[in-house]
Scaffold this active site. Structure first.
Site, PDB file in Angstrom:
ATOM      1  N   GLU A  45       0.776  -1.419  -0.028  1.00 47.72           N
ATOM      2  CA  GLU A  45      -0.060  -0.015  -0.133  1.00 47.72           C
ATOM      3  C   GLU A  45       0.977   1.264   0.021  1.00 47.72           C
ATOM      4  OE1 GLU A  45      -2.774  -0.543   3.212  1.00 47.72           O
ATOM      5  OE2 GLU A  45      -4.103  -1.637   1.990  1.00 47.72           O
TER       6      GLU A  45
ATOM      7  N   GLU B 142       6.826 -21.446   8.692  1.00 49.35           N
ATOM      8  CA  GLU B 142       7.171 -20.677   9.758  1.00 49.35           C
ATOM      9  C   GLU B 142       8.427 -21.344  10.550  1.00 49.35           C
ATOM     10  OE1 GLU B 142       4.902 -20.616  13.634  1.00 49.35           O
ATOM     11  OE2 GLU B 142       3.673 -20.059  12.207  1.00 49.35           O
TER      12      GLU B 142
END
Length: 315
Positions: free
Chosen positions: A87, A118
């Protein structure tokens, strides 16, 4: 690796006594409880603003010197980091490779969770191999102990980067090795261990504030207006004209002409309209002041013939 029962639980993984009966609540009671817990998040973030300010200063230093900021995260944390980095491009006109987000499991993990990724320290270290000396690396992990993030931070330090950890665990075992630890203590989740809730909300608030403050400090706004945004569709082009009008007091026709003369660069248009300068002079002043509009306006005012002893305008 220690047995599971020897690993201390972070606060995000503990049971919340206030939500122990959620499976017997009415819908409204359940939503009210979730909302009440959510209200605790901004308070927790407020408590860590000094650490967040230190992280912003590191980011400003890195980006101003031509280096990059890297986010590393897994699961919810990684997806929030990717969203924040993406963004910045339309909002602040930031070049796509200046703030880079790395998520465990790669881009496919954005829509298809890859929980095992992860734990992949090798992948974290490999992803951090593109980090350079002078960069800033921000690890994002609710638990504060994700192996992928830990390995990325360790590799980044070895390559000469500064490091920040954003977690919801003030007692994170990764924290002692980073430059700054931003750890809003959001406490146990409504649904035990579901860190997409309060911890995730805190990470969204922290990264929003971190990146926005960094962009403002780098001169990517004028006042509270998005002068650097990319006007890539009709809605945004209309918004750009309204931003120019708000910033300068000029009418839309003047703003449209100034924007056209500036080749679509709203910041140059702002300076030309406020200072009455040519497009070339406005652009040069912005280059000299590294894009800071207020500084460019002061520079042009100082260079004005009126300041050099010419006739002063009427009051």
């Amino acid at each position: 690796m220690r047995p599971v029962d020897e690993v201390p639980l972070s606060r995000t993984e503990q049971r919340n006594p206030r939500s122990s009966t959620i499976d017997r609540m009415s819908t409204l009671e359940l939503l009210s409880l979730i909302n009440a817990e959510d209200c605790l998040v901004p308070v927790a973030v407020a408590d860590v603003l000094p650490a967040l300010a230190a992280a912003v200063e590191l980011a400003v230093t890195a980006l101003a010197a031509g280096h990059r900021v890297h986010y590393f995260g897994a699961g919810t944390s990684g997806r929030i980091a990717v969203l924040d980095a993406a963004e910045l491009i339309p909002t602040f006109g930031l070049e796509p490779d200046r703030v880079v987000a790395h998520i465990a499991g790669g881009t496919s993990a954005l829509t298809r969770p890859s929980e095992a990724a992860e734990d992949d320290e090798t992948a974290g270290a490999a992803a951090a191999a593109e980090v350079s000396e002078g960069d800033l690396v921000v690890g994002v992990t609710a638990s504060g102990r994700t192996p992928y993030v830990r390995a990325a931070l360790s590799t980044a330090r070895a390559r000469g980067a500064r490091t920040v950890l954003v977690s919801a665990n003030p007692a994170s075992p990764i924290a002692p090795a980073v430059d700054v630890h931003v750890a809003p203590d959001t406490g146990p989740e409504v649904l035990t261990g579901s860190t997409r809730m309060k911890a995730g909300t805190a990470q969204k608030l922290v990264l929003n504030a971190f990146s926005t403050a960094t962009m403002v400090r780098l001169g990517r706004t004028y006042s509270n207006l998005m002068t650097d945004m990319l006007a890539s569709n009709a809605k945004l082009r209309d918004r750009q004209l309204r931003i120019l009008a708000e910033a300068t007091g000029a009418d839309l026709a003047q703003c449209r002409q100034a924007l056209l003369s500036a080749g679509g660069d709203a910041k140059v248009a702002v300076v030309t309209l406020i200072a009455g300068a040519s497009t070339e002079a406005a652009g040069q002043a912005l280059v000299e002041t590294e894009g800071h509009v207020h500084q460019a306006l002061r520079l042009l005012d100082h260079r004005s013939p009126l300041r050099a002893g010419a006739e002063h305008p009427p009051d």
